[in-house]
Design an enzyme around this catalytic site. Structure first.
Site, PDB file in Angstrom:
ATOM      1  N   GLU A 118      47.004  43.304  42.512  1.00  0.00           N
ATOM      2  CA  GLU A 118      45.849  42.426  42.444  1.00  0.00           C
ATOM      3  C   GLU A 118      46.154  41.219  41.567  1.00  0.00           C
ATOM      4  O   GLU A 118      47.186  41.172  40.876  1.00  0.00           O
ATOM      5  CB  GLU A 118      44.628  43.185  41.900  1.00  0.00           C
ATOM      6  CG  GLU A 118      44.163  44.306  42.820  1.00  0.00           C
ATOM      7  CD  GLU A 118      42.943  45.042  42.322  1.00  0.00           C
ATOM      8  OE1 GLU A 118      42.315  45.750  43.123  1.00  0.00           O
ATOM      9  OE2 GLU A 118      42.616  44.912  41.124  1.00  0.00           O
ATOM     10  N   HIS A 239      33.048  37.159  39.683  1.00  0.00           N
ATOM     11  CA  HIS A 239      34.007  37.525  40.727  1.00  0.00           C
ATOM     12  C   HIS A 239      34.027  36.409  41.758  1.00  0.00           C
ATOM     13  O   HIS A 239      32.980  35.943  42.209  1.00  0.00           O
ATOM     14  CB  HIS A 239      33.613  38.844  41.395  1.00  0.00           C
ATOM     15  CG  HIS A 239      34.740  39.461  42.164  1.00  0.00           C
ATOM     16  ND1 HIS A 239      35.182  38.948  43.356  1.00  0.00           N
ATOM     17  CD2 HIS A 239      35.528  40.531  41.890  1.00  0.00           C
ATOM     18  CE1 HIS A 239      36.197  39.688  43.794  1.00  0.00           C
ATOM     19  NE2 HIS A 239      36.428  40.646  42.919  1.00  0.00           N
ATOM     20  N   ARG A 285      40.849  35.939  37.885  1.00  0.00           N
ATOM     21  CA  ARG A 285      39.549  35.685  38.505  1.00  0.00           C
ATOM     22  C   ARG A 285      38.855  34.436  37.977  1.00  0.00           C
ATOM     23  O   ARG A 285      38.180  33.732  38.733  1.00  0.00           O
ATOM     24  CB  ARG A 285      38.639  36.907  38.301  1.00  0.00           C
ATOM     25  CG  ARG A 285      39.066  38.102  39.120  1.00  0.00           C
ATOM     26  CD  ARG A 285      38.231  39.313  38.777  1.00  0.00           C
ATOM     27  NE  ARG A 285      38.607  40.443  39.618  1.00  0.00           N
ATOM     28  CZ  ARG A 285      38.133  41.675  39.434  1.00  0.00           C
ATOM     29  NH1 ARG A 285      37.286  41.922  38.453  1.00  0.00           N
ATOM     30  NH2 ARG A 285      38.510  42.660  40.237  1.00  0.00           N
ATOM     31  N   HIS A 346      29.846  39.269  37.694  1.00  0.00           N
ATOM     32  CA  HIS A 346      30.466  40.539  38.071  1.00  0.00           C
ATOM     33  C   HIS A 346      30.684  41.504  36.912  1.00  0.00           C
ATOM     34  O   HIS A 346      30.435  42.690  37.047  1.00  0.00           O
ATOM     35  CB  HIS A 346      31.807  40.241  38.739  1.00  0.00           C
ATOM     36  CG  HIS A 346      32.558  41.447  39.201  1.00  0.00           C
ATOM     37  ND1 HIS A 346      32.044  42.330  40.134  1.00  0.00           N
ATOM     38  CD2 HIS A 346      33.784  41.919  38.868  1.00  0.00           C
ATOM     39  CE1 HIS A 346      32.924  43.300  40.355  1.00  0.00           C
ATOM     40  NE2 HIS A 346      33.977  43.083  39.598  1.00  0.00           N
ATOM     41  N   ARG A 381      38.766  39.680  31.890  1.00  0.00           N
ATOM     42  CA  ARG A 381      39.261  41.024  32.228  1.00  0.00           C
ATOM     43  C   ARG A 381      40.309  40.960  33.333  1.00  0.00           C
ATOM     44  O   ARG A 381      40.103  40.320  34.363  1.00  0.00           O
ATOM     45  CB  ARG A 381      38.098  41.909  32.688  1.00  0.00           C
ATOM     46  CG  ARG A 381      38.535  43.292  33.166  1.00  0.00           C
ATOM     47  CD  ARG A 381      37.352  44.150  33.544  1.00  0.00           C
ATOM     48  NE  ARG A 381      36.663  43.677  34.727  1.00  0.00           N
ATOM     49  CZ  ARG A 381      36.960  44.058  35.971  1.00  0.00           C
ATOM     50  NH1 ARG A 381      37.982  44.865  36.205  1.00  0.00           N
ATOM     51  NH2 ARG A 381      36.247  43.604  36.986  1.00  0.00           N
TER      52      ARG A 381
END
Length: 532
Positions: A118, A239, A285, A346, A381
């Site tokens: 990811e 997000h 992100r 998010h 994060r």
């Protein structure tokens, strides 16, 4: 109504992965209560799609996992915490495998877990159950908890307030919680030697969010009112890819879709992420969310498009069955066409300040999972470190709580019942619904992906006015679920605005036009109750 039962050893507020992990790791000799706002499994954990990061491949290393976490955290991640979590990740995965969580396996290698990659990760290290990892983990742990005779699960029950020395007198300490039974509408008293907040995040404070309705920052607000510090509340992760459709509420398109080759396109089909970051779609992100926000505002469009249609259709259906099926419900075939997406609130990177075992500033009170601030996430994060944090800190808290409970045995003070003698039923519920809407709208408009000093000033003015109005309403009327959540949202909104105002720089998830450069000496934003 006064409860006559003896105190529980442990009261766990919240039943996501963090709370369930703790309940299962605690000794069966302890008397445990768990409360859930709705059904036991309903919460953010259930909807987590991507997976859990852990070093399980020989080409990967704990050092690389730590480095990726530090890079995503943009100078505010605590390295010791990142290492602690990364080092304990493989054991957490082994525990879940032993619990028979149905993780996806690599083709041709039945014994090996399939690993996604990811955004922000330098290796494939994301353990997953297709594209519904949270559901697989949550439902597996739910079954195990329901089989435990020492655990009482109270569903459709909401925490109203923590019981502290303000209610009982004596030394500063948490002694349980007042909780609302949503079916009867009555407030119960639940005394406990140790209370653990596992209530999740606060993204519902924004108008558009990927989170379920219950993500209203309850644990953060209650801990703050009880005298606990909070940190880094300005860092709310947006997000970048939530499904954009008038009938699609809060549906996330997993980070893993980009990890498997999906690209972001403008309405005319042009790719754009390479203009913003050399990692393109695999950038963290915050970078991707700001790029999308920039392009949407520049072009005046409602969404951009996430395209994985160049991959084999069988591959897409096999790796992303939940996303594929959900998109089809809205007439979108992701094997043949791009998915319309927009950013949405998010994940709450800040929270209640805790130590390595989830202990807060208030004795007898722990916080684990998204409601806590461990130092892991810093200013942003890293994808799939969230469920991992829930697991590691649920296990770590379980190491110290039994001794704490033993030390408190027989020492519980008398806990007074909930007092509603001076309140009445409200005939102005419209006030609650109006204030709900106003908070979420001004937070989206003024404290969203891009901020300015003027926007924050406007938000602070509005939250101060609403807080006074809500406090008056709370004093005069019986509590309802909406009122409890509104009261908590107002606290969270104030904490976010205060934290964002204090940070005179741009870093990670906090970007302000008035202070676009990062400072040379970054530090966490720590707020202490009583100091404004």
């Amino acid at each position: 109504m006064t409860d006559t039962t003896a105190p529980y050893d442990v009261l766990i507020v919240g039943t996501g992965v963090a709370g369930l992990t703790l309940a299962l790791r605690l000794p069966a000799t302890l008397r445990i209560a768990m409360i859930a706002k709705g059904p036991l499994t309903e919460g953010s954990s259930l909807y987590a799609q991507g997976g859990i990061s852990a070093v399980l491949d020989a080409a990967d290393s704990v050092d690389d996992h730590v480095r990726d976490t530090l890079t995503a955290g943009a100078g505010l991640t605590e390295e010791a915490t990142a290492r602690f979590v990364a080092e304990h990740a493989p054991a957490a995965i082994r525990w879940l495998v032993d619990a028979e969580v149905p993780f996806s396996r690599a083709e041709g290698e039945a014994a090996d877990l399939h690993l996604h990659r990811e955004g922000g990760h330098s290796h494939r290290r994301i353990v997953h159950a297709a594209d519904a990892t949270g559901r697989a983990v949550e439902t597996t742990l739910e079954g195990a908890v329901r089989a435990r005779e020492n655990v009482t699960v109270l569903e459709h029950t909401m925490a109203v307030e923590l019981i502290t020395e303000r209610h009982t007198g004596g030394e500063p300490r948490c002694h349980g919680a007042y909780v609302l039974d949503r079916r009867s509408g009555r407030v119960r008293t639940l005394p406990a030697h140790t209370v653990v907040l596992a209530t999740g995040g606060a993204s519902k404070v924004y108008l558009y969010t990927s989170n379920p309705d219950g993500a209203t920052g309850d644990g953060i607000a209650m801990a703050w009112r009880a005298g606990c510090r909070v940190a880094n509340m300005e860092f709310n992760q947006f997000h970048p890819t939530c499904l954009y459709h008038p009938r699609a509420k809060s549906f996330l398109i997993s980070e893993a879709v980009r990890g498997e080759g999906a690209v972001l396109r403008l309405p005319d089909g042009e790719r754009f992420m390479a203009h913003f970051d050399e990692r393109a779609e695999l950038a963290p992100r915050d970078v991707v969310a700001r790029a999308i926000d920039h392009e949407m505002k520049r072009l005046g469009v409602d969404c951009v498009y996430l395209d994985i249609s160049h991959r084999d259709a069988a591959f897409i259906r096999g790796h992303f069955p939940t996303i594929h099926a959900r998109c089809l419900e809205f007439g979108i075939d992701m094997t043949r066409e791009p998915i319309p997406v927009v950013p949405a609130a998010h994940y709450t990177c800040g929270g209640v300040v805790v130590d390595r075992h989830g202990r807060t500033d208030l004795p007898g009170l722990h916080a684990i999972g998204e409601c806590s601030y461990t130092g892991l996430h810093g200013a942003n994060r890293l994808a799939s470190n969230s469920l991992l944090e829930c697991l590691v800190y649920g296990m770590s808290a379980a190491e110290v709580i039994p001794a704490d409970c033993a030390a408190r045995s027989g020492r519980a003070p008398a806990v007074p019942p909930w007092d509603e003698s001076l309140v009445t039923d409200s005939d102005e519920q419209v006030v609650v619904s109006h204030n709900w809407d106003e908070i979420r709208r001004f937070m989206w408009d003024y404290v969203g992906i891009v901020r300015t000093d003027k926007r924050l000033e406007r938000a602070r003015h509005r939250v101060d006015l609403l807080a006074r109005e809500i406090a008056e309403y709370y004093r005069n009327f019986r509590v309802t679920p909406d009122l409890i959540e509104l009261r908590n949202l107002a606290v969270v909104a104030e904490l976010i605005v205060r934290s964002a105002t204090a940070r005179r720089e741009s870093r990670g998830l906090h970007f302000t036009r008035d202070h676009p450069e990062p400072s040379a000496d970054p530090a966490p934003t720590v707020l202490t109750p009583g100091y404004r």
